[in-house]
Each structure stands twice: as C-alpha cells, then as structure tokens.
Motif scaffolding. Structure first.
Motif, PDB file in Angstrom:
ATOM      1  N   GLN A 280     -17.693 -55.017   2.721  1.00 43.22           N
ATOM      2  CA  GLN A 280     -17.662 -55.061   1.258  1.00 43.22           C
ATOM      3  C   GLN A 280     -17.073 -53.745   0.756  1.00 43.22           C
ATOM      4  O   GLN A 280     -17.310 -52.683   1.341  1.00 43.22           O
ATOM      5  CB  GLN A 280     -19.053 -55.301   0.677  1.00 43.22           C
ATOM      6  N   ALA A 281     -16.286 -53.821  -0.308  1.00 39.96           N
ATOM      7  CA  ALA A 281     -15.624 -52.639  -0.854  1.00 39.96           C
ATOM      8  C   ALA A 281     -15.809 -52.618  -2.363  1.00 39.96           C
ATOM      9  O   ALA A 281     -15.803 -53.662  -3.016  1.00 39.96           O
ATOM     10  CB  ALA A 281     -14.130 -52.648  -0.504  1.00 39.96           C
ATOM     11  N   TRP A 282     -15.956 -51.409  -2.898  1.00 36.87           N
ATOM     12  CA  TRP A 282     -16.168 -51.243  -4.338  1.00 36.87           C
ATOM     13  C   TRP A 282     -15.565 -49.918  -4.786  1.00 36.87           C
ATOM     14  O   TRP A 282     -15.338 -49.021  -3.979  1.00 36.87           O
ATOM     15  CB  TRP A 282     -17.662 -51.292  -4.669  1.00 36.87           C
ATOM     16  N   HIS A 283     -15.305 -49.813  -6.074  1.00 37.92           N
ATOM     17  CA  HIS A 283     -14.705 -48.604  -6.621  1.00 37.92           C
ATOM     18  C   HIS A 283     -15.778 -47.552  -6.877  1.00 37.92           C
ATOM     19  O   HIS A 283     -16.942 -47.873  -7.130  1.00 37.92           O
ATOM     20  CB  HIS A 283     -13.953 -48.925  -7.923  1.00 37.92           C
ATOM     21  N   VAL A 284     -15.359 -46.282  -6.837  1.00 34.52           N
ATOM     22  CA  VAL A 284     -16.321 -45.201  -7.066  1.00 34.52           C
ATOM     23  C   VAL A 284     -16.935 -45.256  -8.462  1.00 34.52           C
ATOM     24  O   VAL A 284     -18.005 -44.704  -8.693  1.00 34.52           O
ATOM     25  CB  VAL A 284     -15.658 -43.821  -6.850  1.00 34.52           C
ATOM     26  N   ARG A 285     -16.291 -45.964  -9.393  1.00 36.98           N
ATOM     27  CA  ARG A 285     -16.836 -46.035 -10.753  1.00 36.98           C
ATOM     28  C   ARG A 285     -18.211 -46.698 -10.778  1.00 36.98           C
ATOM     29  O   ARG A 285     -19.008 -46.461 -11.693  1.00 36.98           O
ATOM     30  CB  ARG A 285     -15.878 -46.792 -11.684  1.00 36.98           C
ATOM     31  N   VAL A 286     -18.505 -47.540  -9.786  1.00 37.42           N
ATOM     32  CA  VAL A 286     -19.799 -48.229  -9.756  1.00 37.42           C
ATOM     33  C   VAL A 286     -20.652 -47.776  -8.575  1.00 37.42           C
ATOM     34  O   VAL A 286     -21.705 -48.362  -8.308  1.00 37.42           O
ATOM     35  CB  VAL A 286     -19.609 -49.757  -9.704  1.00 37.42           C
ATOM     36  N   ASP A 287     -20.229 -46.733  -7.877  1.00 30.99           N
ATOM     37  CA  ASP A 287     -20.941 -46.312  -6.679  1.00 30.99           C
ATOM     38  C   ASP A 287     -22.394 -45.936  -6.977  1.00 30.99           C
ATOM     39  O   ASP A 287     -23.306 -46.255  -6.205  1.00 30.99           O
ATOM     40  CB  ASP A 287     -20.214 -45.128  -6.034  1.00 30.99           C
ATOM     41  N   ALA A 288     -22.633 -45.252  -8.097  1.00 33.48           N
ATOM     42  CA  ALA A 288     -23.981 -44.799  -8.440  1.00 33.48           C
ATOM     43  C   ALA A 288     -24.685 -45.727  -9.420  1.00 33.48           C
ATOM     44  O   ALA A 288     -25.816 -45.436  -9.835  1.00 33.48           O
ATOM     45  CB  ALA A 288     -23.919 -43.382  -9.030  1.00 33.48           C
TER      46      ALA A 288
END
Length: 317
Positions: A280-288
């Motif tokens: 699964q991969a996601w952008h750092v904008r939603v990491d936290a």
C-alpha cells in the motif's frame, strides 16, 4: 511594516502575538511579564514594538496604572481567537473517534486485491467506522503522483521506485495458483508440469500479453502451453473456466475467495514461480493523519486475516 520591493506587505513577527494577548488581558506590563516569565523591562520593549506594528498605543497611563485604548478593547477577542487558532494549528493531530468518523477514502487497486480484500475491509469498516465510505477505483494508466491530489491509497503491485514524497508498506506476498471448474476431468488430480502445460489456459492481463514467467519456466523444461484466451480481470477469468476445460491462473487469495462462492477447484501450479509482493502506498500529506492511519492499519489487519484464513486447500503433487 514597510512594503517589500514587489509591493507586498510582509507578515509581522508572530512571536508578538502571545505578548499582545497577555498585555490585553493583564492590562499591565508587570502582569503580562509575570505571565510570560520575562522581565518587566523586556515586556516594556515588546509593548513598544507592538505599538509600532499596530499603530496604536494600546495601553495608556491612567492614574497609577494603565488602561486599554478603544482599539485595544476592540482587538482583544480577535487576538485571543487568533492565538487559540495558532496554538491549535501547531499541535500534533489528536486521535480521532473512529466510531463517529465521517470520511470518504478513495482506494485505487486491481481487481484481485479488490476481490480478496474489498469485502473484508468493508465489513471491518462497518463494524468500527460506520461513517466511513470506501470508493475503490480501478487501476489504469495510473501515476503515483495522483496520491498528491485525489487518491488516498494505492494497493497492489507498486512501482519501483516510488516518488520521494510517497510512503509505502508491504502488505503480503502472494503466489499464483490455477483454478478449474470442479467437475472438469482433471480437477481432482494434482498437476504435473507436463499435464499443466497440456491443458488450455486463460491468463489475466490488461494489455493482452500472453507471455510471462510461466512460459519461461516451462521452456526451461522443454514445454509450451496454449493460452486460449486472455481476460481483463480475475473475476472474468474465473467465469470463463466455468464453461470450459481450461485453467485460469490467479492469485491464491482470489482463488480462495472465488472458490467459496463458485464451483471451482484450486490446483497448485507445478512450477517454481516468484512470489508477488502486494503493498500500500500513500502521500506524505496524510502520513500523520489519524483517520488515514486507521485505514492503513485496517487494511493491514484484513490482509493478515485473509492471508491466514484464506486459501482453499489446493491439490498438490
């Protein structure tokens, strides 16, 4: 504040905001200094700076003390609101109440992951976060940069390398198996390499390609297979084999799920095939983001359950 050469006005020193709030509430230099744990002389100098920035004396002598000017009185609620908003903006994100969360997540994935993980993920969300809505988007000519804007999560075989601002985690490794209709003449016997190659086969590809690592492994044994058809999705391939004597090559988790609801038998492929990594991969904008962390954790839990419990018992040689 002086204008910059381009005509814009620079921001004032935002460190002045807590001092301004303390001065307006305390109504004195000494009281504000004590609240912020600075010397009265330092607070007096800060008041001088504030007067120049605001263009108003703010506190003026009255008898033995100071009083707020009309401008200072008018500013007080806005200063308090601004300071509260600034403090809130700079705090770490709070944990969210998943049970009351109302959020839509857009997950891009292939049909295999959707078939194996979609229903369990939907069930988990219904139990833990009934206000969450899942929007599963099909794979296409995707770009990982879409994660920066309108895709919350990519699930599947991830490109390598990923963009520098994209985070990822491995979900599991899966293998390919063959499925056949349960009443096919060969469905109850383990397959040898020669028997496997001799049976008509259906492969899944979005681009109509028939050659894969399967053909390379067979060629090393001096064998060739006959790919009678390609299917655009694993679901379609499973339906194809119900009307033929062909094998469909699909991921083991998809085979386990479809064989529960369709009259299909799962067979081991008698070749040494590499495992396929799903992530699964996601952008750092939603990491936290706590809600997005819940989504990633939910998918990890679902995958572990499917990997542990899913898997029809394939026939082995």
């Amino acid at each position: 504040m002086q204008q910059l050469p381009d005509g814009t006005v620079p921001l004032p020193d935002m460190n002045l905001l807590p001092a301004l709030d303390a001065l307006l509430r305390a109504g004195s230099v000494a009281g504000a200094a004590a609240e912020l744990n600075v010397s009265p002389s330092a607070m007096s100098r800060t008041l001088g700076r504030l007067r120049r920035v605001v263009g108003d004396p703010l506190l003026v002598p009255s008898g033995r003390g100071l009083v707020l000017t009309p401008r200072a009185h008018a500013m007080q609620p806005r200063v308090q609101a601004a300071l509260t908003a600034a403090v809130a903006a700079l705090r770490p994100p709070r944990d969210v109440d998943i049970a009351t969360l109302r959020r839509e997540f857009r997950i891009r994935t292939n049909d295999g992951a959707a078939m194996a993980l979609g229903a369990p993920l939907l069930g988990l969300a219904a139990r833990e976060a009934p206000g969450v809505r899942l929007r599963l988007l099909p794979e296409g000519d995707e770009d990982p940069a879409d994660l920066r804007t309108h895709v919350d999560l990519d699930v599947g075989e991830l490109p390598d390398p990923l963009p520098h601002d994209v985070r990822s985690a491995v979900l599991h490794e899966h293998r390919y198996v063959a499925v056949a209709r349960s009443d096919a003449p060969f469905a109850r016997e383990p397959l040898s390499a020669a028997r496997f190659a001799a049976l008509p086969q259906i492969t899944v590809t979005r681009r109509g390609r028939t050659h894969s690592v399967v053909d390379e492994r067979l060629a090393a044994l001096g064998l060739r297979r006959d790919v009678v058809a390609t299917a655009p999705t694993y679901g379609a391939a499973c339906l194809f084999v119900l009307r033929t004597d062909a094998l469909a090559l699909i991921p083991s988790e998809v085979a386990a799920e479809t064989s529960r609801v369709l009259p299909l038998t799962v067979l081991e492929i008698p070749l040494d095939l590499p495992a396929i990594v799903t992530g699964q991969a996601w952008h750092v904008r939603v990491d936290a983001d706590p809600a997005h962390r819940w989504l990633r954790g939910a998918l990890t839990r679902v995958t572990a359950d499917v990997t542990r419990d899913g898997g029809a018992a394939p026939a082995t040689s």
